[in-house]
Design a protein around this motif. Structure first.
Motif, short mmCIF file in Angstrom:
data_model
loop_
_atom_site.label_atom_id
_atom_site.label_comp_id
_atom_site.label_asym_id
_atom_site.label_seq_id
_atom_site.Cartn_x
_atom_site.Cartn_y
_atom_site.Cartn_z
N LYS A 49 0.83 -1.21 0.00
CA LYS A 49 0.00 0.00 0.00
C LYS A 49 0.86 1.26 0.00
CE LYS A 49 -2.18 -0.98 3.81
NZ LYS A 49 -1.45 -2.24 4.12
N SER A 50 1.82 1.31 0.91
CA SER A 50 2.68 2.50 1.01
C SER A 50 3.52 2.68 -0.24
CB SER A 50 3.59 2.39 2.24
OG SER A 50 2.84 2.37 3.43
N TRP A 51 4.03 1.57 -0.77
CA TRP A 51 4.84 1.64 -1.99
C TRP A 51 4.02 2.23 -3.13
CZ3 TRP A 51 5.10 0.50 -7.03
CH2 TRP A 51 6.35 0.48 -7.66
N LEU A 52 2.81 1.74 -3.28
CA LEU A 52 1.95 2.21 -4.36
C LEU A 52 1.62 3.69 -4.18
CD1 LEU A 52 0.49 1.21 -6.88
CD2 LEU A 52 -1.48 0.64 -5.46
N ALA A 53 1.36 4.10 -2.93
CA ALA A 53 1.07 5.50 -2.65
C ALA A 53 2.26 6.39 -3.02
CB ALA A 53 0.71 5.68 -1.18
N CYS A 54 3.45 5.95 -2.67
CA CYS A 54 4.65 6.73 -2.98
C CYS A 54 4.91 6.77 -4.49
CB CYS A 54 5.86 6.16 -2.25
SG CYS A 54 5.84 6.45 -0.46
N ALA A 55 4.64 5.68 -5.19
CA ALA A 55 4.83 5.66 -6.64
C ALA A 55 3.88 6.65 -7.31
CB ALA A 55 4.60 4.25 -7.18
N LEU A 56 2.62 6.69 -6.88
CA LEU A 56 1.67 7.64 -7.44
C LEU A 56 2.05 9.07 -7.05
CD1 LEU A 56 -1.67 5.68 -6.90
CD2 LEU A 56 -0.51 6.11 -9.08
N GLY A 57 2.58 9.24 -5.84
CA GLY A 57 3.05 10.56 -5.43
C GLY A 57 4.23 11.02 -6.26
N HIS A 58 5.14 10.11 -6.56
CA HIS A 58 6.29 10.43 -7.40
C HIS A 58 5.84 10.86 -8.79
CE1 HIS A 58 9.82 9.56 -9.97
NE2 HIS A 58 10.53 9.85 -8.91
N LYS A 59 4.85 10.13 -9.35
CA LYS A 59 4.34 10.49 -10.68
C LYS A 59 3.66 11.85 -10.65
CE LYS A 59 3.32 9.68 -15.02
NZ LYS A 59 2.30 10.67 -15.37
N ALA A 60 2.97 12.16 -9.56
CA ALA A 60 2.34 13.47 -9.44
C ALA A 60 3.40 14.57 -9.43
CB ALA A 60 1.50 13.53 -8.17
N CYS A 61 4.51 14.35 -8.73
CA CYS A 61 5.61 15.32 -8.75
C CYS A 61 6.15 15.49 -10.16
CB CYS A 61 6.73 14.85 -7.82
SG CYS A 61 6.40 15.00 -6.05
#
Length: 255
Positions: free
Chosen positions: A112-124
């Motif tokens: 869950k956390s990994w996926l959240a961070c990956a989507l956050g990275h893409k947003a950046c």
């Protein structure tokens, strides 16, 4: 043409990447065959790329993502309830442009956390401001800010952030101040920003965590009806990786 003075003039104008590109191209024989328009276009492209990379680096630094995760590394083969179509839709960041939310549930260790961070990275990468906090740390920050008289400033900062990631929501119930803070955060997102929340607790039990029926309805009504949901399942990926590492060591010793 005086090459180095020209490069220094570009640097003086704040065009350092263009200056470097200018010097690089002067040392490449193939550049002599380029038209003036092509020369200028390549210089501008180098400067734009450098500035975009700097802005991305600043956004990533402010985001404070917990894991170094990128969407290109997402495991879509392991059966864990991650719908490929939905995931690809989320990677376009259209949900952030529309001020929608993402809720990621599932047991511990499923990513869950990994996926959240990956989507956050893409947003950046796509130019959005992002801020990541585990839920306990976020509420601790809010309590500290309240005690130091800077809660309003922190709330304004969160309000300006296009994507707020709240990781590991629950299972501890909220106290009265935390409930009010969460309602304000959620209310500030309305039409202006997105939330990404991960939790081991099923959405049906989130009222229990909030601990107040009226505030619970107000908070969840603003979040759930404008959200994309991902429910991960399966064994812990950490456990699977640990077993794979042990098997690898065993095989290496046998050889």
């Amino acid at each position: 043409m005086l090459i180095h003075p020209m490069a220094e003039r570009l640097r003086g104008l704040g065009l350092a990447a263009m200056a470097d590109a200018f010097l690089d191209m002067r040392n490449q024989p193939a550049a002599d065959d380029l038209s003036r328009e092509d020369w200028l276009g390549l210089l501008i492209d180098r400067e734009v790329t450098a500035r975009d990379n700097k802005r991305f680096g600043r956004r990533l630094s402010v985001a404070r993502l917990r894991q170094n995760a990128v969407i290109e590394d997402a495991d879509l083969r392991t059966p864990r309830g991650l719908d490929r179509g939905l995931f690809q839709t989320l990677t376009t960041c259209g949900w952030i442009r529309d001020s929608h939310h993402v809720l990621i549930g599932g047991p511990t260790g499923v990513g869950k956390s990994w996926l959240a961070c990956a989507l956050g990275h893409k947003a950046c990468r796509d130019g959005f401001s992002v801020f990541y906090r585990r839920a306990p740390r976020l509420f601790a920050d809010l309590a500290t800010a309240r005690g130091e008289g800077r809660l309003a400033r922190l709330m304004r900062s969160l309000e300006r952030t296009r994507l707020l990631i709240i990781d590991d929501w629950g299972p501890e119930p909220l106290d009265a101040e935390q409930r009010r803070d969460l309602l304000e955060i959620v209310d500030d997102r309305e039409g202006k920003g997105s939330l990404l929340i991960t939790s081991q607790v099923p959405i049906g039990r989130w009222h229990e965590i909030i601990g107040d029926p009226t505030l619970g309805d107000a908070i969840l009504d603003r979040v759930i009806h404008r959200s994309h949901r991902i429910e991960l399942k399966g064994e812990s990926l950490r456990k699977r990786q640990a077993l794979a590492a042990v098997e690898g060591l065993t095989n290496a010793k046998e050889k």
